[in-house]
Design a protein around this motif. Sequence first.
Motif, PDB file in Angstrom:
ATOM      1  N   HIS A 274     -30.257  -8.385 -62.681  1.00 43.79           N
ATOM      2  CA  HIS A 274     -28.943  -8.424 -63.561  1.00 43.79           C
ATOM      3  C   HIS A 274     -29.306  -7.714 -64.820  1.00 43.79           C
ATOM      4  O   HIS A 274     -30.585  -7.565 -65.617  1.00 43.79           O
ATOM      5  CB  HIS A 274     -28.788  -9.872 -64.041  1.00 43.79           C
ATOM      6  CG  HIS A 274     -27.359 -10.259 -64.722  1.00 43.79           C
ATOM      7  ND1 HIS A 274     -26.988  -9.611 -65.953  1.00 43.79           N
ATOM      8  CD2 HIS A 274     -26.496 -10.895 -64.389  1.00 43.79           C
ATOM      9  CE1 HIS A 274     -26.133  -9.744 -66.417  1.00 43.79           C
ATOM     10  NE2 HIS A 274     -25.598 -10.721 -65.377  1.00 43.79           N
TER      11      HIS A 274
ATOM     12  N   LEU B 147     -27.475 -10.117 -70.357  1.00 41.66           N
ATOM     13  CA  LEU B 147     -26.123 -10.484 -71.160  1.00 41.66           C
ATOM     14  C   LEU B 147     -26.383  -9.577 -72.485  1.00 41.66           C
ATOM     15  O   LEU B 147     -27.294  -8.862 -72.873  1.00 41.66           O
ATOM     16  CB  LEU B 147     -26.251 -11.720 -71.695  1.00 41.66           C
ATOM     17  CG  LEU B 147     -26.174 -13.023 -70.614  1.00 41.66           C
ATOM     18  CD1 LEU B 147     -25.977 -14.068 -71.013  1.00 41.66           C
ATOM     19  CD2 LEU B 147     -25.032 -12.534 -69.601  1.00 41.66           C
TER      20      LEU B 147
ATOM     21  N   PHE C  63     -20.368 -20.212 -61.564  1.00 40.39           N
ATOM     22  CA  PHE C  63     -19.373 -19.853 -62.704  1.00 40.39           C
ATOM     23  C   PHE C  63     -19.119 -18.298 -62.473  1.00 40.39           C
ATOM     24  O   PHE C  63     -18.375 -17.577 -63.322  1.00 40.39           O
ATOM     25  CB  PHE C  63     -20.248 -19.849 -63.898  1.00 40.39           C
ATOM     26  CG  PHE C  63     -19.230 -19.655 -65.193  1.00 40.39           C
ATOM     27  CD1 PHE C  63     -18.043 -20.497 -65.245  1.00 40.39           C
ATOM     28  CD2 PHE C  63     -19.396 -18.815 -66.102  1.00 40.39           C
ATOM     29  CE1 PHE C  63     -17.275 -20.339 -66.377  1.00 40.39           C
ATOM     30  CE2 PHE C  63     -18.782 -18.795 -67.198  1.00 40.39           C
ATOM     31  CZ  PHE C  63     -17.660 -19.263 -67.549  1.00 40.39           C
ATOM     32  N   ALA C  64     -19.372 -17.613 -61.401  1.00 39.92           N
ATOM     33  CA  ALA C  64     -19.287 -16.116 -61.070  1.00 39.92           C
ATOM     34  C   ALA C  64     -17.532 -15.919 -61.400  1.00 39.92           C
ATOM     35  O   ALA C  64     -17.363 -14.823 -61.990  1.00 39.92           O
ATOM     36  CB  ALA C  64     -19.850 -15.711 -59.910  1.00 39.92           C
TER      37      ALA C  64
ATOM     38  N   PHE D 257     -19.850 -11.609 -67.329  1.00 31.26           N
ATOM     39  CA  PHE D 257     -21.106 -10.918 -67.166  1.00 31.26           C
ATOM     40  C   PHE D 257     -21.431 -10.751 -65.792  1.00 31.26           C
ATOM     41  O   PHE D 257     -22.620 -10.467 -65.793  1.00 31.26           O
ATOM     42  CB  PHE D 257     -22.169 -11.340 -68.307  1.00 31.26           C
ATOM     43  CG  PHE D 257     -21.516 -11.670 -69.563  1.00 31.26           C
ATOM     44  CD1 PHE D 257     -21.069 -10.570 -70.321  1.00 31.26           C
ATOM     45  CD2 PHE D 257     -21.358 -12.936 -70.422  1.00 31.26           C
ATOM     46  CE1 PHE D 257     -20.726 -10.712 -71.662  1.00 31.26           C
ATOM     47  CE2 PHE D 257     -21.056 -12.913 -71.620  1.00 31.26           C
ATOM     48  CZ  PHE D 257     -20.479 -11.890 -72.313  1.00 31.26           C
ATOM     49  N   ALA D 258     -20.789 -11.202 -64.774  1.00 26.57           N
ATOM     50  CA  ALA D 258     -21.270 -11.516 -63.451  1.00 26.57           C
ATOM     51  C   ALA D 258     -21.573  -9.922 -62.823  1.00 26.57           C
ATOM     52  O   ALA D 258     -20.747  -8.808 -63.315  1.00 26.57           O
ATOM     53  CB  ALA D 258     -19.937 -11.820 -62.653  1.00 26.57           C
TER      54      ALA D 258
ATOM     55  N   PRO E 149     -23.205 -18.526 -70.372  1.00 28.01           N
ATOM     56  CA  PRO E 149     -21.497 -18.031 -70.803  1.00 28.01           C
ATOM     57  C   PRO E 149     -20.568 -19.168 -70.442  1.00 28.01           C
ATOM     58  O   PRO E 149     -19.752 -19.083 -71.580  1.00 28.01           O
ATOM     59  CB  PRO E 149     -21.301 -17.091 -69.786  1.00 28.01           C
ATOM     60  CG  PRO E 149     -22.680 -16.386 -69.327  1.00 28.01           C
ATOM     61  CD  PRO E 149     -23.534 -17.331 -69.411  1.00 28.01           C
TER      62      PRO E 149
ATOM     63  N   CYS F 282     -28.875 -18.911 -65.244  1.00 25.67           N
ATOM     64  CA  CYS F 282     -28.113 -17.837 -65.511  1.00 25.67           C
ATOM     65  C   CYS F 282     -28.917 -16.621 -65.093  1.00 25.67           C
ATOM     66  O   CYS F 282     -29.949 -16.230 -65.860  1.00 25.67           O
ATOM     67  CB  CYS F 282     -27.272 -17.648 -66.728  1.00 25.67           C
ATOM     68  SG  CYS F 282     -26.553 -16.101 -67.054  1.00 25.67           S
ATOM     69  N   HIS F 283     -28.544 -15.526 -64.201  1.00 27.53           N
ATOM     70  CA  HIS F 283     -29.412 -14.341 -64.006  1.00 27.53           C
ATOM     71  C   HIS F 283     -29.718 -13.451 -65.179  1.00 27.53           C
ATOM     72  O   HIS F 283     -30.777 -12.730 -65.313  1.00 27.53           O
ATOM     73  CB  HIS F 283     -28.991 -13.578 -62.992  1.00 27.53           C
ATOM     74  CG  HIS F 283     -28.780 -14.257 -61.531  1.00 27.53           C
ATOM     75  ND1 HIS F 283     -30.059 -14.794 -60.907  1.00 27.53           N
ATOM     76  CD2 HIS F 283     -27.756 -14.809 -60.619  1.00 27.53           C
ATOM     77  CE1 HIS F 283     -29.831 -15.348 -59.821  1.00 27.53           C
ATOM     78  NE2 HIS F 283     -28.468 -15.260 -59.512  1.00 27.53           N
TER      79      HIS F 283
ATOM     80  N   PRO G 186     -28.303 -18.879 -59.125  1.00 23.37           N
ATOM     81  CA  PRO G 186     -29.541 -18.780 -60.345  1.00 23.37           C
ATOM     82  C   PRO G 186     -30.081 -20.347 -60.666  1.00 23.37           C
ATOM     83  O   PRO G 186     -29.274 -21.243 -60.382  1.00 23.37           O
ATOM     84  CB  PRO G 186     -28.767 -18.426 -61.535  1.00 23.37           C
ATOM     85  CG  PRO G 186     -27.371 -18.624 -61.412  1.00 23.37           C
ATOM     86  CD  PRO G 186     -27.138 -18.638 -59.974  1.00 23.37           C
TER      87      PRO G 186
HETATM   88  S1  SF4 Z   1     -25.476 -15.961 -63.379  1.00 24.68           S
HETATM   89 FE1  SF4 Z   1     -24.918 -16.047 -65.583  1.00 24.68          FE
HETATM   90  S2  SF4 Z   1     -24.195 -13.640 -65.769  1.00 24.68           S
HETATM   91 FE2  SF4 Z   1     -24.028 -14.206 -63.641  1.00 24.68          FE
HETATM   92  S3  SF4 Z   1     -22.057 -14.829 -63.103  1.00 24.68           S
HETATM   93 FE3  SF4 Z   1     -23.482 -16.631 -63.468  1.00 24.68          FE
HETATM   94  S4  SF4 Z   1     -23.149 -17.195 -65.640  1.00 24.68           S
HETATM   95 FE4  SF4 Z   1     -22.259 -15.139 -65.518  1.00 24.68          FE
END
Ligand code: SF4
Length: 368
Positions: A326, A329, A289-290, A295-296, A245, A317-318, A305
């Motif tokens: 998760h 996406l 980045f959460a 998409f968190a 993302p 990214c999960h 992750p």
């Molecule tokens: S793991 Fe992926 S979906 Fe989850 S917050 Fe980070 S970037 Fe977003």
Amino acid sequence: MTQTILEVTDLTVRYGKAGKHNTAPPAVDHVSFRIERGETVGLVGESGSGKTTIGKAILGLQAVTEGSIVFNGVDVTHASRKERRAHGGDLRAIFQDPFSSLDPRRTIGASLAEPLRIGRVSATEAERRVDDVLQRVRLPAESAQRYPRQFSGGQRQRISIARALITNPSLVICDEPVSALDLSTQAHILNQLADLRRDSDLSYLFIAHDISVVGFLAQRVVVLYRGAVMETGPSSDVTVAPLHPFTRALIAASPVPRPAEQAQRRKGRAELTVGTAAAVSATNAGCPFAARCPFAADVCVTTRPALSRVGQTEVACHGWDPSSGHPGLPSTQARTAVVSTIVAALDPEERPSVEPALTTAPTNGAQK
Ligand code: SF4
Ligand SMILES: Nc1ncnc2c1ncn2[C@@H]1O[C@H](COP(=O)(O)OP(=O)(O)OP(=O)(O)O)[C@@H](O)[C@H]1O
Ligand SMILES: [Mg+2]
């Protein structure tokens, strides 16, 4: 056969006092990548993401806290200045502000010859190499007698490229070399860097915050967020079908010259950086980045992750790991809808590279 020029493994840099008692948050957090001979690797991320710190660590201008840097087969992680000088001519840098690397009181010829003087090259040979390098960056030979103030910003950046190339390096660290220039000058300089790489088997670590600039020049891209790698892979994958993302947000943030499209991109960018209430309270344990990710999910707040492979790309990214809990996406179609403005922006016609000089350059595919 490929030859690895640079191998960076688990590089971690903390500013502040040296030693294990330094608890400052890492400016660079376990970053790994390699550069092969003749390859350009792009390092992209927002301001403060650690790009320059990585460049400085490779150049020996910043102490490394953990990890290793191997240049041309030699471990230079903690090499002294003297030890590094042995590789000095082989590893050069171009920075954003060419004025800072050019002495205003010295002629261009004297500034260009300086690295050769340190390497004890004779005056006659130095003069020949100054002429040659000016020709390679397409500046007239008489430039050698002039002073930095007598050149435009773009010409000065060409001079700093010449200064980096004069020792025939195998790797050049380019830290935002075009960001201070107008769009058409950027295009000319980028074309020239691409030509020089092809002609001399050079490798670049090309640092920029604009992913479209990186995508134009690099064969592989490393996307950084808060000092850590979010996504890395072939430029043709990362800049055309980004998985993370944050990479999508970076592409949405990349400027385009048409106001209507710029407004559309701004909308796309807003959609990609809303975040959720739960994520905003994310701790350091979770995804960096959460707090900004639309998409968190719960797992993103509790568990960091790791990089995992999806196709040719590695992504942290999960959403791409079905075993993480998760929900995933959005599906390809939904994702395409969310980022339709981004994908449109990836059409070469739509890039900042629309400037005439850049459109005549080969595409990434042709550069491989
Ligand atoms: S793991 Fe992926 S979906 Fe989850 S917050 Fe980070 S970037 Fe977003
Ligand atoms: N000399 C320093 N002392 C302490 N902290 C520093 C120092 N230099 C950089 N930092 C911090 O390290 C982090 C990474 O900085 P760095 O300059 O590497 O980022 P960058 O990605 O190059 O940003 P930009 O795009 O603005 O050039 C930032 O949080 C910055 O504040
Ligand atoms: Mg920087």
